[in-house]
Write a protein that holds these residues in place. Structure first.
Motif, PDB file in Angstrom:
ATOM      1  N   GLY A  47      70.670 116.518  51.063  1.00 23.51           N
ATOM      2  CA  GLY A  47      71.616 116.607  52.165  1.00 23.51           C
ATOM      3  C   GLY A  47      72.935 115.952  51.836  1.00 23.51           C
ATOM      4  N   THR A  48      73.736 115.776  52.879  1.00 21.50           N
ATOM      5  CA  THR A  48      75.051 115.155  52.764  1.00 21.50           C
ATOM      6  C   THR A  48      75.038 113.840  53.526  1.00 21.50           C
ATOM      7  OG1 THR A  48      76.081 117.340  52.672  1.00 21.50           O
ATOM      8  CG2 THR A  48      77.519 115.487  53.199  1.00 21.50           C
ATOM      9  N   VAL A  49      75.574 112.796  52.913  1.00 18.45           N
ATOM     10  CA  VAL A  49      75.629 111.487  53.563  1.00 18.45           C
ATOM     11  C   VAL A  49      76.618 111.566  54.724  1.00 18.45           C
ATOM     12  CG1 VAL A  49      76.184 109.040  53.268  1.00 18.45           C
ATOM     13  CG2 VAL A  49      75.094 110.318  51.390  1.00 18.45           C
ATOM     14  N   LYS A  50      76.108 111.330  55.933  1.00 22.35           N
ATOM     15  CA  LYS A  50      76.962 111.342  57.116  1.00 22.35           C
ATOM     16  C   LYS A  50      77.552 109.959  57.359  1.00 22.35           C
ATOM     17  CE  LYS A  50      77.047 112.249  62.030  1.00 22.35           C
ATOM     18  NZ  LYS A  50      76.302 112.542  63.229  1.00 22.35           N
ATOM     19  N   GLU A  51      76.739 108.912  57.146  1.00 25.72           N
ATOM     20  CA  GLU A  51      77.188 107.553  57.461  1.00 25.72           C
ATOM     21  C   GLU A  51      76.416 106.551  56.608  1.00 25.72           C
ATOM     22  OE1 GLU A  51      77.521 104.688  61.435  1.00 25.72           O
ATOM     23  OE2 GLU A  51      76.501 106.612  61.573  1.00 25.72           O
ATOM     24  N   VAL A  52      77.096 105.525  56.153  1.00 20.77           N
ATOM     25  CA  VAL A  52      76.472 104.371  55.492  1.00 20.77           C
ATOM     26  C   VAL A  52      76.604 103.218  56.469  1.00 20.77           C
ATOM     27  CG1 VAL A  52      76.522 102.796  53.529  1.00 20.77           C
ATOM     28  CG2 VAL A  52      77.034 105.222  53.180  1.00 20.77           C
ATOM     29  N   LYS A  53      75.482 102.642  56.869  1.00 24.38           N
ATOM     30  CA  LYS A  53      75.480 101.650  57.943  1.00 24.38           C
ATOM     31  C   LYS A  53      75.472 100.207  57.450  1.00 24.38           C
ATOM     32  CE  LYS A  53      73.467 104.434  61.579  1.00 24.38           C
ATOM     33  NZ  LYS A  53      74.222 104.054  62.742  1.00 24.38           N
ATOM     34  N   VAL A  54      75.552 100.001  56.135  1.00 20.90           N
ATOM     35  CA  VAL A  54      75.531  98.646  55.583  1.00 20.90           C
ATOM     36  C   VAL A  54      76.694  98.472  54.616  1.00 20.90           C
ATOM     37  CG1 VAL A  54      73.032  98.372  55.814  1.00 20.90           C
ATOM     38  CG2 VAL A  54      73.983  99.315  53.708  1.00 20.90           C
ATOM     39  N   ALA A  55      76.959  97.235  54.276  1.00 21.78           N
ATOM     40  CA  ALA A  55      77.965  96.902  53.265  1.00 21.78           C
ATOM     41  C   ALA A  55      77.294  96.042  52.200  1.00 21.78           C
ATOM     42  CB  ALA A  55      79.129  96.143  53.898  1.00 21.78           C
ATOM     43  N   GLU A  56      77.855  96.055  51.000  1.00 21.26           N
ATOM     44  CA  GLU A  56      77.316  95.206  49.941  1.00 21.26           C
ATOM     45  C   GLU A  56      77.358  93.755  50.406  1.00 21.26           C
ATOM     46  OE1 GLU A  56      79.235  96.151  46.214  1.00 21.26           O
ATOM     47  OE2 GLU A  56      78.378  98.161  46.207  1.00 21.26           O
ATOM     48  N   GLY A  57      76.249  93.046  50.187  1.00 27.27           N
ATOM     49  CA  GLY A  57      76.136  91.659  50.618  1.00 27.27           C
ATOM     50  C   GLY A  57      75.415  91.487  51.940  1.00 27.27           C
ATOM     51  N   ASP A  58      75.262  92.582  52.712  1.00 26.27           N
ATOM     52  CA  ASP A  58      74.538  92.500  53.990  1.00 26.27           C
ATOM     53  C   ASP A  58      73.068  92.201  53.743  1.00 26.27           C
ATOM     54  OD1 ASP A  58      76.843  93.174  55.343  1.00 26.27           O
ATOM     55  OD2 ASP A  58      76.149  95.157  55.982  1.00 26.27           O
TER      56      ASP A  58
END
Length: 70
Positions: A47-58
Motif C-alpha cells: 500500500g501507500t503510507v498515509k501517515e506516520v504517527k511517530v518521530a525518531e526518539g519517541d
C-alpha cells in the motif's frame, strides 16, 4: 487501511518511510530499539503510507499505532 503497530515497547530508532511512499508487505517501516536490540516493524500489506504517527526518539508501547497504510 491498515495500521502498523509496535510489536513491543521501545524507542523509535529509525523511520524508513514517509507519507506518500509505496510499501510492500514485509518491508521495514520503522526500527525500534529495545534493550540494545534493533527490532524491525514491517508492513503487513502492500500500500501507500498515509501517515506516520511517530518521530525518531519517541517511546512507543506494544500495540501503539506507528503508521497508517492504505
Amino acid at each position: 487501511m491498515a495500521d502498523v503497530r509496535a510489536s513491543m515497547a521501545g524507542n523509535v530508532w529509525k523511520i524508513n518511510v514517509k507519507p506518500g511512499d509505496v510499501v510492500d508487505e514485509g518491508q521495514d517501516v520503522v526500527i525500534l530499539e529495545s534493550m540494545k536490540m534493533e527490532i524491525p516493524i514491517v508492513a503487513e500489506d502492500n500500500g501507500t503510507v498515509k501517515e506516520v504517527k511517530v518521530a525518531e526518539g519517541d517511546f512507543v508501547n506494544e500495540g501503539d499505532i506507528i503508521a497508517v497504510i492504505e
